[in-house]
Design a protein around this motif. Sequence first.
Motif, PDB file in Angstrom:
ATOM      1  N   ILE A 169       0.824  -1.204   0.000  1.00 16.25           N
ATOM      2  CA  ILE A 169       0.000   0.000   0.000  1.00 16.25           C
ATOM      3  C   ILE A 169       0.859   1.254   0.000  1.00 16.25           C
ATOM      4  CG2 ILE A 169      -0.289  -0.064   2.521  1.00 16.25           C
ATOM      5  CD1 ILE A 169      -2.652   1.441  -0.182  1.00 16.25           C
ATOM      6  N   ASN A 170       2.001   1.203   0.672  1.00 12.42           N
ATOM      7  CA  ASN A 170       2.871   2.378   0.676  1.00 12.42           C
ATOM      8  C   ASN A 170       3.426   2.660  -0.708  1.00 12.42           C
ATOM      9  OD1 ASN A 170       3.620   3.809   3.438  1.00 12.42           O
ATOM     10  ND2 ASN A 170       3.177   1.666   3.911  1.00 12.42           N
ATOM     11  N   PHE A 171       3.801   1.601  -1.450  1.00 16.66           N
ATOM     12  CA  PHE A 171       4.315   1.867  -2.799  1.00 16.66           C
ATOM     13  C   PHE A 171       3.191   2.256  -3.745  1.00 16.66           C
ATOM     14  CE2 PHE A 171       5.661   1.044  -7.098  1.00 16.66           C
ATOM     15  CZ  PHE A 171       6.810   1.824  -7.130  1.00 16.66           C
ATOM     16  N   ILE A 172       2.009   1.690  -3.568  1.00 14.82           N
ATOM     17  CA  ILE A 172       0.875   2.079  -4.413  1.00 14.82           C
ATOM     18  C   ILE A 172       0.599   3.575  -4.275  1.00 14.82           C
ATOM     19  CG2 ILE A 172      -1.642   1.904  -4.590  1.00 14.82           C
ATOM     20  CD1 ILE A 172      -1.294  -1.141  -4.134  1.00 14.82           C
ATOM     21  N   ARG A 173       0.583   4.057  -3.039  1.00 14.15           N
ATOM     22  CA  ARG A 173       0.367   5.492  -2.821  1.00 14.15           C
ATOM     23  C   ARG A 173       1.488   6.312  -3.466  1.00 14.15           C
ATOM     24  NH1 ARG A 173      -0.965   4.269   3.478  1.00 14.15           N
ATOM     25  NH2 ARG A 173      -3.204   3.909   3.275  1.00 14.15           N
TER      26      ARG A 173
ATOM     27  N   LEU B 246      14.898   0.842   8.631  1.00  8.64           N
ATOM     28  CA  LEU B 246      14.640   1.503   7.354  1.00  8.64           C
ATOM     29  C   LEU B 246      13.233   2.079   7.370  1.00  8.64           C
ATOM     30  CD1 LEU B 246      15.232   2.007   4.281  1.00  8.64           C
ATOM     31  CD2 LEU B 246      14.472  -0.346   3.876  1.00  8.64           C
ATOM     32  N   ASP B 247      13.095   3.330   6.954  1.00  6.96           N
ATOM     33  CA  ASP B 247      11.774   3.929   6.811  1.00  6.96           C
ATOM     34  C   ASP B 247      11.178   3.494   5.474  1.00  6.96           C
ATOM     35  OD1 ASP B 247       9.723   6.109   6.069  1.00  6.96           O
ATOM     36  OD2 ASP B 247      10.235   6.639   8.129  1.00  6.96           O
ATOM     37  N   VAL B 248       9.910   3.115   5.472  1.00 10.44           N
ATOM     38  CA  VAL B 248       9.279   2.601   4.252  1.00 10.44           C
ATOM     39  C   VAL B 248       9.290   3.630   3.123  1.00 10.44           C
ATOM     40  CG1 VAL B 248       6.888   3.268   4.805  1.00 10.44           C
ATOM     41  CG2 VAL B 248       7.333   1.246   3.399  1.00 10.44           C
ATOM     42  N   GLU B 249       9.298   4.915   3.473  1.00 19.70           N
ATOM     43  CA  GLU B 249       9.368   5.953   2.439  1.00 19.70           C
ATOM     44  C   GLU B 249      10.702   5.896   1.700  1.00 19.70           C
ATOM     45  OE1 GLU B 249       9.166  10.813   2.175  1.00 19.70           O
ATOM     46  OE2 GLU B 249       7.939   9.793   3.682  1.00 19.70           O
ATOM     47  N   ASP B 250      11.776   5.638   2.448  1.00 22.32           N
ATOM     48  CA  ASP B 250      13.082   5.484   1.815  1.00 22.32           C
ATOM     49  C   ASP B 250      13.127   4.231   0.944  1.00 22.32           C
ATOM     50  OD1 ASP B 250      14.311   7.800   2.815  1.00 22.32           O
ATOM     51  OD2 ASP B 250      14.845   6.828   4.700  1.00 22.32           O
TER      52      ASP B 250
ATOM     53  N   CYS C  32      10.550   2.946  -0.632  1.00 28.39           N
ATOM     54  CA  CYS C  32       9.796   3.272  -1.853  1.00 28.39           C
ATOM     55  C   CYS C  32      10.655   4.086  -2.818  1.00 28.39           C
ATOM     56  CB  CYS C  32       8.520   4.036  -1.501  1.00 28.39           C
ATOM     57  SG  CYS C  32       7.238   3.006  -0.747  1.00 28.39           S
ATOM     58  N   ASP C  33      11.475   4.976  -2.291  1.00 27.43           N
ATOM     59  CA  ASP C  33      12.407   5.723  -3.141  1.00 27.43           C
ATOM     60  C   ASP C  33      13.329   4.767  -3.891  1.00 27.43           C
ATOM     61  OD1 ASP C  33      11.468   8.249  -2.445  1.00 27.43           O
ATOM     62  OD2 ASP C  33      13.010   8.600  -0.930  1.00 27.43           O
ATOM     63  N   ALA C  34      13.867   3.778  -3.168  1.00 21.84           N
ATOM     64  CA  ALA C  34      14.791   2.816  -3.777  1.00 21.84           C
ATOM     65  C   ALA C  34      14.091   1.985  -4.857  1.00 21.84           C
ATOM     66  CB  ALA C  34      15.381   1.905  -2.704  1.00 21.84           C
ATOM     67  N   ILE C  35      12.865   1.553  -4.578  1.00 23.10           N
ATOM     68  CA  ILE C  35      12.103   0.779  -5.567  1.00 23.10           C
ATOM     69  C   ILE C  35      11.869   1.611  -6.819  1.00 23.10           C
ATOM     70  CG2 ILE C  35       9.869  -0.311  -6.047  1.00 23.10           C
ATOM     71  CD1 ILE C  35       9.727  -0.995  -3.026  1.00 23.10           C
ATOM     72  N   TYR C  36      11.523   2.874  -6.620  1.00 19.45           N
ATOM     73  CA  TYR C  36      11.226   3.742  -7.775  1.00 19.45           C
ATOM     74  C   TYR C  36      12.476   4.001  -8.609  1.00 19.45           C
ATOM     75  CZ  TYR C  36       8.701   7.262 -10.445  1.00 19.45           C
ATOM     76  OH  TYR C  36       8.086   7.958 -11.463  1.00 19.45           O
ATOM     77  N   LEU C  37      13.618   4.105  -7.947  1.00 19.04           N
ATOM     78  CA  LEU C  37      14.875   4.234  -8.693  1.00 19.04           C
ATOM     79  C   LEU C  37      15.100   2.999  -9.561  1.00 19.04           C
ATOM     80  CD1 LEU C  37      17.135   5.752  -5.887  1.00 19.04           C
ATOM     81  CD2 LEU C  37      16.491   6.891  -8.030  1.00 19.04           C
ATOM     82  N   CYS C  38      14.807   1.825  -8.995  1.00 21.69           N
ATOM     83  CA  CYS C  38      14.959   0.574  -9.760  1.00 21.69           C
ATOM     84  C   CYS C  38      13.938   0.475 -10.890  1.00 21.69           C
ATOM     85  CB  CYS C  38      14.832  -0.633  -8.826  1.00 21.69           C
ATOM     86  SG  CYS C  38      16.286  -0.913  -7.789  1.00 21.69           S
TER      87      CYS C  38
ATOM     88  N   PRO D 188      18.867   7.915   1.623  1.00 26.25           N
ATOM     89  CA  PRO D 188      17.805   7.814   2.626  1.00 26.25           C
ATOM     90  C   PRO D 188      17.641   9.094   3.443  1.00 26.25           C
ATOM     91  CG  PRO D 188      19.739   6.536   3.277  1.00 26.25           C
ATOM     92  CD  PRO D 188      19.967   6.973   1.863  1.00 26.25           C
ATOM     93  N   LYS D 189      16.384   9.438   3.715  1.00 24.60           N
ATOM     94  CA  LYS D 189      16.060  10.679   4.415  1.00 24.60           C
ATOM     95  C   LYS D 189      15.973  10.512   5.925  1.00 24.60           C
ATOM     96  CE  LYS D 189      12.230  11.166   1.989  1.00 24.60           C
ATOM     97  NZ  LYS D 189      12.382  10.117   0.952  1.00 24.60           N
TER      98      LYS D 189
END
Length: 347
Positions: free
Chosen positions: A14-18, A200-204, A206-212, A301-302
């Motif tokens: 759900i976090n990546f979907i958002r 690890l924060d899930v927002e970070d 999601c950033d890594a997944i989006y980079l991939c 990571p933030k």
Amino acid sequence: MKFLVTGGSGFLGINFIRYAIDKGHTVVSLDKDVFDYPEKDQTDKITVVVGDIRNKQIVDKCMEGIDIVVHTAAALPLYSKEEIFSTDVEGTRNILESAYAHKVARVIHISSTAVYGIPDHHPLVEEDTLIGVGPYGEAKILAENVCLEYRTKGMCVPIIRPKSFIGKERLGVFALFYDWAKDGKNFPMIGNGRNRYQLLDVEDLCDAIYLCATLDNKIVNDTFNIGAKEFTTMKEDYQAVLDKAGFGKKIIGLPAAPVIWTLRILEALHLSPLYKWVYETASKDSFVSIEKAEKILGYNPKYSNKQALVRNYDWYLENLDSFANKSGVTHRVPWKQGILGLAKLFF
């Protein structure tokens, strides 16, 4: 782009979907559990499919028109061994087989640092030997092997090995800690707490997944450790939550060996929610090098461990009423405390 997110009803899903929707993309969510988030009403942005990744027909249907698969679905350690292997290994094979047949550009596989087992050195790097602890760790290694198999067929299959990640919607074992914090209790820790345990924060994540998902195939078709950059000791990081709770309580270290033996017995008797991977590693250093992801992906990571824990605790307090009477074996609900709920009375 159009994403297929397996495990879309789960914490990471759900976090990546958002995240993807906020970036202007459309999403298909595939999960065997009901998708019970407000986003379900955004039918122009998300298509929700309730189904199992072990069902090839459903997977094939969901794969039509997809550009990128983010494969987060997995049976977690509290599931049976049979379900873990059938979901995490054979389910992964179904996803990759279907993606290959449908000529999907890339499949991003979310693995785990559990593939390193209980290591004898730190930081861990991507080339270290893989030794799974328990069915979950073993299955994650086998699932990675399936990914490597499809790389040899020409597919782009980035593998992400995240540390334990927390954030909005994350409960599970962390809900136990937050429950004690909100009730003004000291919190026991296995060992003296001077070990360094990276989160690890899930927002970070999601950033890594989006980079991939967005960088060039040749750059991302690799394996990456993902974790927080800033972390101290386990005792110091977790103390930040007790300080936030405001009762003046402390992390209390307990001798590791007798506690671990006690938890082994309690787990065997089904009286404790903690499984082997949690209690066997809790008193040991556990951190990975993120240099490869920083250098190749530009991962930055933030959030530190402390910030991630406190952000998750704030979300827990704000949403307490929505899960107060729920429990289960996923990350999205609190785990039953079992006999540990009785121990709470003494802290």
